[in-house]
Structure formats: C-alpha cells, structure tokens
Scaffold this motif. Structure first.
Motif, PDB file in Angstrom:
ATOM      1  N   ILE A   1       0.019  20.228  39.965  1.00 47.85           N
ATOM      2  CA  ILE A   1       1.424  19.951  40.298  1.00 47.85           C
ATOM      3  C   ILE A   1       2.316  21.020  39.702  1.00 47.85           C
ATOM      4  O   ILE A   1       3.203  21.570  40.370  1.00 47.85           O
ATOM      5  N   LEU A   2       2.086  21.351  38.431  1.00 48.76           N
ATOM      6  CA  LEU A   2       2.932  22.334  37.757  1.00 48.76           C
ATOM      7  C   LEU A   2       2.797  23.712  38.396  1.00 48.76           C
ATOM      8  O   LEU A   2       3.798  24.402  38.618  1.00 48.76           O
ATOM      9  N   VAL A   3       1.575  24.099  38.718  1.00 45.83           N
ATOM     10  CA  VAL A   3       1.361  25.405  39.356  1.00 45.83           C
ATOM     11  C   VAL A   3       2.034  25.443  40.721  1.00 45.83           C
ATOM     12  O   VAL A   3       2.655  26.441  41.095  1.00 45.83           O
ATOM     13  N   SER A   4       1.952  24.336  41.461  1.00 44.97           N
ATOM     14  CA  SER A   4       2.576  24.303  42.785  1.00 44.97           C
ATOM     15  C   SER A   4       4.097  24.392  42.670  1.00 44.97           C
ATOM     16  O   SER A   4       4.755  25.047  43.480  1.00 44.97           O
ATOM     17  N   LEU A   5       4.652  23.730  41.654  1.00 45.60           N
ATOM     18  CA  LEU A   5       6.088  23.831  41.406  1.00 45.60           C
ATOM     19  C   LEU A   5       6.482  25.268  41.125  1.00 45.60           C
ATOM     20  O   LEU A   5       7.458  25.787  41.672  1.00 45.60           O
ATOM     21  N   PHE A   6       5.733  25.895  40.251  1.00 52.11           N
ATOM     22  CA  PHE A   6       6.021  27.272  39.886  1.00 52.11           C
ATOM     23  C   PHE A   6       5.944  28.182  41.106  1.00 52.11           C
ATOM     24  O   PHE A   6       6.848  29.000  41.345  1.00 52.11           O
ATOM     25  N   GLU A   7       4.887  28.043  41.878  1.00 55.86           N
ATOM     26  CA  GLU A   7       4.704  28.916  43.038  1.00 55.86           C
ATOM     27  C   GLU A   7       5.791  28.699  44.082  1.00 55.86           C
ATOM     28  O   GLU A   7       6.329  29.654  44.635  1.00 55.86           O
TER      29      GLU A   7
ATOM     30  N   HIS B   1      -2.869  14.831  47.390  1.00 61.54           N
ATOM     31  CA  HIS B   1      -2.083  16.060  47.309  1.00 61.54           C
ATOM     32  C   HIS B   1      -2.419  16.891  46.067  1.00 61.54           C
ATOM     33  O   HIS B   1      -2.488  18.121  46.134  1.00 61.54           O
ATOM     34  N   PHE B   2      -2.606  16.235  44.935  1.00 59.53           N
ATOM     35  CA  PHE B   2      -2.853  16.941  43.669  1.00 59.53           C
ATOM     36  C   PHE B   2      -3.904  16.192  42.860  1.00 59.53           C
ATOM     37  O   PHE B   2      -3.797  14.980  42.676  1.00 59.53           O
TER      38      PHE B   2
ATOM     39  N   THR C   1       0.586  29.674  33.402  1.00 58.34           N
ATOM     40  CA  THR C   1       1.741  29.776  34.297  1.00 58.34           C
ATOM     41  C   THR C   1       2.772  30.713  33.708  1.00 58.34           C
ATOM     42  O   THR C   1       3.427  31.474  34.425  1.00 58.34           O
ATOM     43  N   GLY C   2       2.928  30.649  32.376  1.00 57.04           N
ATOM     44  CA  GLY C   2       3.865  31.542  31.704  1.00 57.04           C
ATOM     45  C   GLY C   2       3.512  33.002  31.909  1.00 57.04           C
ATOM     46  O   GLY C   2       4.395  33.852  32.073  1.00 57.04           O
ATOM     47  N   GLU C   3       2.212  33.309  31.920  1.00 56.04           N
ATOM     48  CA  GLU C   3       1.781  34.694  32.129  1.00 56.04           C
ATOM     49  C   GLU C   3       2.126  35.162  33.542  1.00 56.04           C
ATOM     50  O   GLU C   3       2.534  36.306  33.751  1.00 56.04           O
ATOM     51  N   ARG C   4       1.979  34.270  34.503  1.00 56.85           N
ATOM     52  CA  ARG C   4       2.356  34.626  35.881  1.00 56.85           C
ATOM     53  C   ARG C   4       3.845  34.934  35.973  1.00 56.85           C
ATOM     54  O   ARG C   4       4.255  35.878  36.642  1.00 56.85           O
TER      55      ARG C   4
END
Length: 203
Positions: free
Chosen positions: A62-68, A55-56, A124-127
């Motif tokens: 994992i963190l990017v998927s959580l954020f998205e 999966h990851f 991720t913070g920038e997104r």
C-alpha cells in the motif's frame, strides 16, 4: 455492452484501490505505520480482509503504491526537464510544476517527514532521494560556481520546508505555497544569472 461493463468494473477496482490508499495513509498518519494493521484498514473501509488482499497483500504494498502514484508527476517532470534546453525559463517552469506536484502529494510528504526511519527500512525513502537527485541535476548547471549550485539545491529544500515548517504562520495553504514558490524561483533565477554573468566575464 460487454466493453461498457468491463470499463465499469475497471473503474470500480480503481476506486476501491484509491479508497484503500486514502484510508491507509490517514491511519498511518494518525497512529504510525508500524501500529497500523491490515485488519484496521479493512475495518475502517468496512470491507473484509479478503477484499483488501485482492488489491494489496501487505502494508508495504500500500505504501509503495501511494508513493508511486502520488510522486509519478515528479518523475514525469524530471523526464520532461531532461528534454528541455537548460534555459532560465525551463528552470523556472520546473520549479513551478514541482510546487504544484508537492501540493497534490502533501499528505504523503507529511507522512514521509514524520516516518523517516520506517521509510529507510522499506527503501521508499531511497527511491524518493533518487528522484530528488534527478530533479537537482536538471536545475543545476554543472559548470556553475559552488555557491550557485547550492542556491539551486536550496530552492528545492525551500519548497520541501514550506510544506512542513510554515503551519503556524498566518495565511492560507495556497498563500504559503505561492510565497515559497516566489522564494524558490528567486533562488533559481539568481543562480542562473550569476553563473552566466561569471561565464561572460571569463570569455
């Protein structure tokens, strides 16, 4: 039969993916992103590292998927707001829906608050910042006086602060959310009404 079996497989994959996200976020919050390894996530899940890799491949994935996943409702809200007339009712509805989206993503936002340096490195913070700017732009009247633009921005920050800064105040999480929403809505309403009153006087 084949279609049903395939649908079941898809659900299982989805469930596993969400379990990985949930456990990873809990570990990130408990001991920090940097100190958490993929091996620890796999052990907490009681799966092999190979199963996790399916999966990851990395913690960042994992963190990017959580954020998205957890902030997609915010993106949907921004897109909806851009299609609506810039009325007071629209802005109040945006604030209400944003409050609900924040409540759903509360664990993620608490993690983001406590790990800002890591988020900057991972972009991720920038997104998230770009999404906040999108939200700001649909709440602010570009022709409004600066003080009213600040009121709109303050409404957003009020909702963010309400997730973190009210933990030691009396009341349930839902009571606090409603109180914060009331304050944010009042700021948006005041800004909108003041802007339109000033425009009417200028005519």
């Amino acid at each position: 039969m084949g279609g049903t079996m395939e649908g079941t497989k898809q659900r299982r994959r989805g469930d596993t993916r969400q379990r990985i996200q949930d456990v990873a976020l809990k570990l990130f919050a408990e001991q920090g992103y940097e100190k958490t390894s993929l091996r620890e996530i796999a052990e907490r899940l009681d799966v092999t590292k190979a199963a996790l890799y399916y999966h990851f491949k990395t913690k960042e994935e994992i963190l990017v998927s959580l954020f998205e996943d957890l902030t997609q409702p915010i993106e949907d809200l921004i897109e909806w707001g851009r299609r609506q007339p810039p009325t007071l009712e629209t802005k109040q509805e945006i604030v209400r829906r944003y409050s609900e989206a924040l409540a759903e993503a509360l664990p993620l936002f608490r993690f983001m608050q406590e790990n800002q340096a890591t988020l900057k490195e991972l972009r991720t913070g920038e997104r998230f910042r770009n999404r906040m700017l999108g939200l700001r732009d649909i709440l602010i009247d570009p022709h409004a006086p600066l003080v009213d633009q600040v009121r709109c921005v303050s409404a957003v920050f009020t909702m963010h602060a309400g997730m973190i800064a009210l933990d030691d105040l009396p009341g349930t999480d839902e009571e606090k959310r409603k109180a914060v929403l009331e304050v944010a809505t009042a700021l948006i309403t005041e800004a909108h009404q003041a802007t339109h009153a000033a425009a009417a006087q200028a005519r």
